[in-house]
Write a protein that holds these residues in place. Structure first.
Motif, PDB file in Angstrom:
ATOM      1  N   GLN A  19       4.323  -2.090 -18.246  1.00 36.45           N
ATOM      2  CA  GLN A  19       5.328  -2.624 -17.327  1.00 36.45           C
ATOM      3  C   GLN A  19       5.910  -3.927 -17.848  1.00 36.45           C
ATOM      4  O   GLN A  19       5.274  -4.666 -18.599  1.00 36.45           O
ATOM      5  N   ASP A  20       7.144  -4.229 -17.434  1.00 35.89           N
ATOM      6  CA  ASP A  20       7.806  -5.471 -17.819  1.00 35.89           C
ATOM      7  C   ASP A  20       7.188  -6.650 -17.076  1.00 35.89           C
ATOM      8  O   ASP A  20       6.558  -6.493 -16.024  1.00 35.89           O
ATOM      9  N   GLY A  21       7.400  -7.841 -17.618  1.00 37.20           N
ATOM     10  CA  GLY A  21       6.749  -9.030 -17.088  1.00 37.20           C
ATOM     11  C   GLY A  21       7.087  -9.345 -15.647  1.00 37.20           C
ATOM     12  O   GLY A  21       6.270  -9.940 -14.933  1.00 37.20           O
ATOM     13  N   PHE A  22       8.280  -8.982 -15.179  1.00 32.70           N
ATOM     14  CA  PHE A  22       8.694  -9.307 -13.819  1.00 32.70           C
ATOM     15  C   PHE A  22       8.110  -8.357 -12.778  1.00 32.70           C
ATOM     16  O   PHE A  22       8.200  -8.609 -11.577  1.00 32.70           O
ATOM     17  N   ASP A  23       7.510  -7.272 -13.234  1.00 33.72           N
ATOM     18  CA  ASP A  23       7.187  -6.155 -12.357  1.00 33.72           C
ATOM     19  C   ASP A  23       5.868  -6.357 -11.624  1.00 33.72           C
ATOM     20  O   ASP A  23       5.066  -7.241 -11.950  1.00 33.72           O
ATOM     21  N   ASN A  24       5.635  -5.490 -10.632  1.00 32.17           N
ATOM     22  CA  ASN A  24       4.372  -5.505  -9.883  1.00 32.17           C
ATOM     23  C   ASN A  24       3.932  -4.070  -9.616  1.00 32.17           C
ATOM     24  O   ASN A  24       3.652  -3.684  -8.483  1.00 32.17           O
ATOM     25  N   ALA A  25       3.901  -3.269 -10.678  1.00 30.99           N
ATOM     26  CA  ALA A  25       3.473  -1.884 -10.541  1.00 30.99           C
ATOM     27  C   ALA A  25       1.969  -1.822 -10.307  1.00 30.99           C
ATOM     28  O   ALA A  25       1.238  -2.774 -10.577  1.00 30.99           O
ATOM     29  N   GLY A  26       1.509  -0.668  -9.827  1.00 25.45           N
ATOM     30  CA  GLY A  26       0.080  -0.462  -9.609  1.00 25.45           C
ATOM     31  C   GLY A  26      -0.242  -0.293  -8.143  1.00 25.45           C
ATOM     32  O   GLY A  26       0.628   0.005  -7.314  1.00 25.45           O
ATOM     33  N   LEU A  27      -1.507  -0.491  -7.816  1.00 23.57           N
ATOM     34  CA  LEU A  27      -1.963  -0.349  -6.441  1.00 23.57           C
ATOM     35  C   LEU A  27      -1.350  -1.445  -5.585  1.00 23.57           C
ATOM     36  O   LEU A  27      -1.473  -2.620  -5.880  1.00 23.57           O
ATOM     37  N   GLN A  28      -0.684  -1.051  -4.497  1.00 22.10           N
ATOM     38  CA  GLN A  28      -0.021  -1.992  -3.609  1.00 22.10           C
ATOM     39  C   GLN A  28      -0.847  -2.293  -2.357  1.00 22.10           C
ATOM     40  O   GLN A  28      -1.018  -3.431  -1.968  1.00 22.10           O
ATOM     41  N   ILE A  29      -1.350  -1.245  -1.741  1.00 24.75           N
ATOM     42  CA  ILE A  29      -2.082  -1.375  -0.479  1.00 24.75           C
ATOM     43  C   ILE A  29      -3.163  -0.302  -0.438  1.00 24.75           C
ATOM     44  O   ILE A  29      -2.926   0.843  -0.840  1.00 24.75           O
ATOM     45  N   GLY A  30      -4.338  -0.660   0.062  1.00 27.39           N
ATOM     46  CA  GLY A  30      -5.332   0.350   0.373  1.00 27.39           C
ATOM     47  C   GLY A  30      -6.532   0.379  -0.549  1.00 27.39           C
ATOM     48  O   GLY A  30      -6.602  -0.343  -1.549  1.00 27.39           O
ATOM     49  N   LEU A  31      -7.484   1.238  -0.192  1.00 30.62           N
ATOM     50  CA  LEU A  31      -8.740   1.402  -0.911  1.00 30.62           C
ATOM     51  C   LEU A  31      -8.773   2.768  -1.565  1.00 30.62           C
ATOM     52  O   LEU A  31      -8.565   3.787  -0.899  1.00 30.62           O
ATOM     53  N   THR A  32      -9.047   2.793  -2.863  1.00 31.71           N
ATOM     54  CA  THR A  32      -8.930   4.044  -3.610  1.00 31.71           C
ATOM     55  C   THR A  32     -10.218   4.857  -3.644  1.00 31.71           C
ATOM     56  O   THR A  32     -10.247   5.928  -4.249  1.00 31.71           O
ATOM     57  N   GLU A  33     -11.277   4.379  -3.022  1.00 30.35           N
ATOM     58  CA  GLU A  33     -12.517   5.162  -2.961  1.00 30.35           C
ATOM     59  C   GLU A  33     -12.418   6.310  -1.953  1.00 30.35           C
ATOM     60  O   GLU A  33     -13.239   7.217  -1.946  1.00 30.35           O
ATOM     61  N   ALA A  34     -11.400   6.263  -1.109  1.00 30.70           N
ATOM     62  CA  ALA A  34     -11.244   7.302  -0.082  1.00 30.70           C
ATOM     63  C   ALA A  34     -10.897   8.646  -0.712  1.00 30.70           C
ATOM     64  O   ALA A  34     -10.254   8.714  -1.768  1.00 30.70           O
ATOM     65  N   GLU A  35     -11.308   9.726  -0.046  1.00 28.13           N
ATOM     66  CA  GLU A  35     -10.907  11.065  -0.459  1.00 28.13           C
ATOM     67  C   GLU A  35      -9.431  11.257  -0.131  1.00 28.13           C
ATOM     68  O   GLU A  35      -8.974  10.904   0.964  1.00 28.13           O
ATOM     69  N   ALA A  36      -8.672  11.822  -1.063  1.00 29.87           N
ATOM     70  CA  ALA A  36      -7.250  12.043  -0.845  1.00 29.87           C
ATOM     71  C   ALA A  36      -7.038  13.239   0.078  1.00 29.87           C
ATOM     72  O   ALA A  36      -7.595  14.317  -0.153  1.00 29.87           O
ATOM     73  N   THR A  37      -6.257  13.044   1.137  1.00 26.39           N
ATOM     74  CA  THR A  37      -5.915  14.146   2.037  1.00 26.39           C
ATOM     75  C   THR A  37      -4.569  14.766   1.689  1.00 26.39           C
ATOM     76  O   THR A  37      -4.216  15.820   2.212  1.00 26.39           O
ATOM     77  N   GLY A  38      -3.830  14.128   0.804  1.00 24.66           N
ATOM     78  CA  GLY A  38      -2.528  14.614   0.382  1.00 24.66           C
ATOM     79  C   GLY A  38      -1.722  13.461  -0.180  1.00 24.66           C
ATOM     80  O   GLY A  38      -2.007  12.287   0.114  1.00 24.66           O
ATOM     81  N   ALA A  39      -0.726  13.770  -0.996  1.00 27.09           N
ATOM     82  CA  ALA A  39       0.097  12.736  -1.626  1.00 27.09           C
ATOM     83  C   ALA A  39       1.571  13.005  -1.351  1.00 27.09           C
ATOM     84  O   ALA A  39       2.057  14.112  -1.569  1.00 27.09           O
ATOM     85  N   LEU A  40       2.258  11.976  -0.862  1.00 23.76           N
ATOM     86  CA  LEU A  40       3.699  12.046  -0.627  1.00 23.76           C
ATOM     87  C   LEU A  40       4.389  11.222  -1.702  1.00 23.76           C
ATOM     88  O   LEU A  40       4.028  10.062  -1.925  1.00 23.76           O
TER      89      LEU A  40
END
Length: 364
Positions: A19-40
């Protein structure tokens, strides 16, 4: 599967260090240990997108544009970003964004645009600089193949569309083990000469720590010798924009009409038509006008991007056709990249592209 497994798959395709220096890609909110129920999947996170995820029973939203570009000093619901934060947390929804790392990745946003246009021989328009290092190590002849294979598995040795690339030369290494050591070969206190292979290979700078860890884990010596050299080579497999060729030349009008139809553009802006043939196409999704000088130097017939400022249209009629689709329109198919990655690796997961058009710009 856990959400962190999906995040890991996305980051293998588009590593965050791209990613470029100005960016903020990646995890934004939440806990990733949870089981995924679906992805939008979406381009932008909005309240309507989150409502759609809630209605579907999904706890993961994957976006191209980060919801959070700058820090929040308070979260009171005063704007749509804060309201989205509150809604996501209240409903245990994880938000993840792959932005300029997906723009700069091989096979990413710009390659998808090129695919939609049917371009051939697609390559990066502005390859990343100072992004590669050379790793050199010295290994006993008998263990050289094992060490090479481990380094390749750790991300070393990729040059263009070739992998497992290395240079190897045999020679003699010397060392004297001191008291308290446990040498792999030779005796403590005696000068030892060992037939060795000097292995040279290349690795993206962001993976050098991983490569060194892999080397140290498998190398037979107690104290392996290795060197890391920064390289000035451009990295042709990552960077901004792409350039490629149409299978057959088209008139300017034919090309623009096809762009308008393919990307469902309500208002396609361009500079003066000069009657040129269009075959070599340079492009960049989103706000890519910074690449215009490079597109001209690469002798592209047209430069296509999402946003071009008024004054940037001046003075280029004799050099190149400029075409602006709109930011949303240029990047809308990024959702298809997300879909392919997730569907291929996690076929049992329920995944959908949002039905919400998040384009904030409307046309009369």
């Amino acid at each position: 599967m856990k959400i962190k497994e999906i995040v890991s798959a996305l980051e293998r395709f588009a590593p965050l260090p791209l990613q470029d220096g100005f960016d903020n890609a990646g995890l934004q909110i939440g806990l990733t240990e949870a089981e995924a129920t679906g992805a939008l999947l979406c381009l932008d996170v909005t309240e309507a997108v989150l409502d759609e995820a809630i209605g579907l029973g999904y706890n993961l939203v994957i976006a191209h544009h980060p919801l959070l570009f700058k820090g929040c000093k308070s979260i009171t619901g005063r704007d749509y970003v804060e309201r989205c934060i509150l809604k996501a947390i209240k409903n245990d929804i994880v938000i993840y964004a792959a932005h300029t790392n997906m723009d700069n990745a091989w096979g990413g946003v710009n390659f998808k645009i090129a695919e939609k246009l049917g371009l051939k021989n697609v390559r990066v328009l502005e390859p990343k600089e100072e992004a590669l290092v050379k790793l050199v190590t010295y290994v006993p002849v008998a263990q050289a193949e094992e060490v090479r294979n481990v380094l390749f598995a750790a991300g070393c040795g990729c040059i263009g569309r070739y992998d497992s690339c290395s240079y190897n030369v045999e020679g003699s290494g010397t060392f004297r083990a001191q008291e308290g050591t446990h040498p792999y070969c030779g005796a403590v206190g005696e000068l030892h000469t060992e037939a060795e292979v000097r292995i040279e290979t290349i690795v993206p700078a962001y993976r050098k720590a991983e490569a060194v860890r892999a080397l140290l884990k498998v190398h037979p010596y107690e104290e392996p010798a290795f060197d890391l050299y920064p390289l000035q080579n451009t990295w042709q497999q990552a960077g901004a924009g792409v350039i490629g060729e149409l299978e057959k030349p088209e008139t300017e009008l034919e090309f623009l009409k096809r762009v308008k139809k393919t990307f469902e553009v309500e208002c396609l802006r361009h500079n003066k038509l000069m009657g040129r043939e269009i075959q070599t196409v340079a492009l960049c999704g989103g706000a890519g006008a910074f690449l215009l000088p490079l597109a001209i130097r690469q002798r592209a017939d047209v430069f296509l991007t999402g946003e071009i400022k008024y004054h940037e249209f001046f003075g280029h009629e004799g050099e190149i056709l400029l075409a602006e689709t709109g930011h949303y329109e240029s990047e809308q198919y990024t959702k298809e990249i997300f879909y392919t990655i997730i569907r291929d690796l996690f076929p049992s997961l329920d995944v959908q592209q949002t039905r919400v058009n998040t384009n904030p710009i409307k046309y009369m």
